[in-house]
Structure formats: C-alpha cells, structure tokens
Design a protein around this motif. Sequence first.
Motif, PDB file in Angstrom:
ATOM      1  N   ARG A 264      17.884 -17.501 -21.315  1.00  0.00           N
ATOM      2  CA  ARG A 264      18.641 -16.766 -22.221  1.00  0.00           C
ATOM      3  C   ARG A 264      19.952 -17.078 -22.162  1.00  0.00           C
ATOM      4  N   ARG A 265      20.812 -17.269 -20.919  1.00  0.00           N
ATOM      5  CA  ARG A 265      21.892 -17.511 -20.939  1.00  0.00           C
ATOM      6  C   ARG A 265      22.293 -19.232 -21.323  1.00  0.00           C
ATOM      7  N   ALA A 268      22.370 -19.421 -25.177  1.00  0.00           N
ATOM      8  CA  ALA A 268      23.627 -18.876 -25.497  1.00  0.00           C
ATOM      9  C   ALA A 268      24.866 -19.675 -25.280  1.00  0.00           C
TER      10      ALA A 268
END
Length: 506
Positions: A264-265, A268
Amino acid sequence: MTSTEPLAGSSAGPAPAADRRRWYALAIVMTAAFMDLVDVTIVNIAIPSIQRDAGASFSQIQWITAGYALAFAAGLITGGRLGDIHGRKRLFLIGIGGFTVASALCGFATNPEMLVASRILQGGMAALMVPQVLSIVHATFPAHERGKVFGLFGAIVGLGAVSGPLLGALLTEGNLFGLEWRPIFLINLPVGIAGLILGSRFITESKAPKALKLDLVGVALVTLGMLMLIYPLTRGEELGWPLWGYVSMGGSLVVFGALVAYERRKAARDGSPLIEVSLFTVKSFAAGIAVQTVFGIALGIFFLVWTLYMQTGLGWSLLRAGLTGVPFSIAVSAAAGLSVQLLVPRFGRKVLQAGALVMAAGVLLYLWESERYGLGIASWQMALPLVVMGAGMGLIVAPLTDAVLSEVPREHSGSASGLINTVQQMGNALGLGLVSVVFFGVIGDDLRPEQVSPAFVDAFQHALGWVAAVLGVIFLLMFALPKRPAQHVEGAETELRVEARESELV
C-alpha cells in the motif's frame, strides 16, 4: 475504444481483433499451459519407477514433487510482474526456454540430487512462463472475445488435470528405449522447442503502458511468506507435523500482513508495487480469488486420494487407473466450452453455482457407489459419477477465470494472473496438507497386509464427504461474484465499461 484500435499495453500495429495471428498465439500459450499442467501431475504416477531406478530415498522423492511446487508457487507473482515490466512475450519465451532446458536436465539426471535440483529449476521457469499465458490473452483479445477464449482455457485445465496421470502411465509402462521414467520429462523437449520458435514469431509483445520497477522488497516478502506456508504443508506428513511447522504457517500470516501494508505504501509512493492491492477493491477479482483458493483445496484433496484409492486400495495398475479418468477429462472439456459460449452469457453467475452443486452431486454419487460395491467396483461403474463431477468442474473452471479478470486493468494483468495462479497453488497445497487429516488420519497404524485395501477404501469414502462439504462452501462464496461478467455485454457498451473501470483503478 473500438475493436479495430490497438489495445492498451499492446505494441503498435494491427488491432488484435483484426489480426489472425492472435489465434496462433493463443494456441501456443495454451499448449505451454497444458504442458505445465500435465507436468505437475505426470510425476506422481511415475514415483515408484523413479524410486526404483534412481535409488532415491523417501525424502528425495518428496522433494522431486515438493521442490517444483515450492519454486513454482513462490515465483508466480514475481513472474507476472516481470512480464508487466519487461514484456509478457519476452518473459514467456524465457520461461518456456528455461522450462525446456530444465526438462532435459530432469530426463538426463544421473542421480537423485540432480533430479531434485532440476525440478526446482523447472518450477522456477514455470513461474516465469505460466503467468504470461493469461496476461497475453488479456492484452491480446478484446473484452467481447475473452469469454470464448477463457472457455478454451478451462477446457485445457480440465484436460491437463487428468491427462497427466494417463500420459505418465503410458510413458512409464511403455519403457520407451529402455529409459524407464525419463520420457515423462523428455516429452517436453519437442513441445518446448516448437513453442519457443512459434512464440517468437506469432506472439505480439505487450507490457504495462506506465514505466514500472521491480519491487525487490515485495519479492522478498511474498517469497518468504509462500515458503513459510507451503514448506510445512508439503513436508508436514513426512516429518510428523512438528511444532515449528505450525509456527511457520502462523508466521506466514504475519509476513503476508506486512506485505499488504508495504505494498500500500509502495503504491502511494511510486505507483510500482509487486502486488496491486487496489485489485482487491474490484469485487469480481476479490470474490473470484476466494473461490479459486477454496476450489483448489477441493481439487488438492480429491486428486491425491483418488489416485491412492485406485492404486493402493483397489490394487489397479497405473494404466487402468489412468484410463479410468478419461470420462472425467472429456466431461470437463465439453462442459467448459458449453458453459462460456452458451450458458454464462444467458444465465451468468448461476452457471458457476450450478457447477458447484453438480460436482458435489457427482462426489456423493461416487461415495454411494464406493460404499455399495466396495473392493469389487469396476472402472465402468465409476464412469457416471466421474462424468457428473467433470461436468460440474467444467461449468466452474472456464467462467471463473473469466469472472476474475473481467474488470482488471490491462496494465495489471500480469500481477493479477500471477495472483490467480498463486492462490490456485496455495489452495492445492492446503488440500494436500488436509489429506493427512481427512485421509491418512482415518487409516490406522501397523495394518496387516489384508487390512490395507479396506482401510484405503474407507479413507477414500471419508475424504469424499469432506470434498462435498468444501464444494458446498464454494457454492455459498459464489454469491459474492458478479451476476454477469462485464464482457458478456456485447459490443461497444462492453468496451466502455472496461475502460471506465480501468480509469477508476489506474
């Protein structure tokens, strides 16, 4: 987007809908997929011959099968993403070339250690090759044609599942040129060489339209997590299910949780994760992945205990056991084509749910016949339940793949395909692990010779009850699938819906 324009992620040139070469490309990648599916199952039936001829220990025999599975499962997601980055055609050709070389090394292995190492290499090359199959299909064919294509893919899956044991029995018992078990690997050489030559000519290159980088941390985490989960499952029965195995499997959940958080990081930060976590926000994909996993558990249990039932329980020869599965294979292939081309466009999700119920009915019919006829059951008496089971499986396998990938953006098709194949392998590994509980757990220790056959038959019947229960769970999970996959809406409306979904996810 019209069907005469280039697809996103494809090379410039004639559109796939107008390019007849795409059908040649389809035949090539489907042949490679069939080769892999057969290779997964063909080895099991030749194990006694390998053990006798090569002088392999029990542990080495375990690793001939487990080594392939571990390397294959651990590398699938990475292989899919590498195709997105460097080109699916390129990775497919590297994979099929490496798979062919590894097959030659297996066939000419001079000792068990070389055979184990070659099988691990073969599994790693399959992890590069197999994810590209669905990715190439997804990037080459427009949405309204994919249903037909995935129908063919489902038929290949069903055919490969049963053809492996039959082909293995024929090649091993035939003892071609006095080579014993070696032809089960060497048969891949002409197929692989033809695929390499024809694939370089007919497959159109495609990759993600945005520049992506390989997520090395993600590769490390997914490989570690897969090894921690699958290694104890593949070795647990042999080692007596030690405590460290349960700790490892529990720890794999922690690793997978860390993987999701990191991905997820990563998405992003630079938009180039190994696993596109946003895919799980697509209902069709998330639900399909769940169904694929549980379906893999059912198949993992059934195919292993079925082989043990026929060969050890009933005392049948390799060839008789292989031939008994022919009605199943034919039924899967026929039902797969029928489901996608005729039934799913009209009835949608209900076809898959009907498949789960039909397959469960076939399992229960098999259970009833096994109890009624016992050790005296004949091959022809198994034909009816196997046809019913095969028809049910065919109704599931083809449209399920279609449903999972129906709304996946093309630039993430490699990652999605890798995930599909990975969860299938995970499901199968879980099913194989459960065999020690639902099958071997029913068989007592220190059986006298005359007790072995009845014990194996009783254990088979017990395992069939579990398979039927798992198929009931699959039926319920299918309510989360979309009622009708997007590509079964004809014409331009389908293309617009696919484009709209891509815009939301990119």
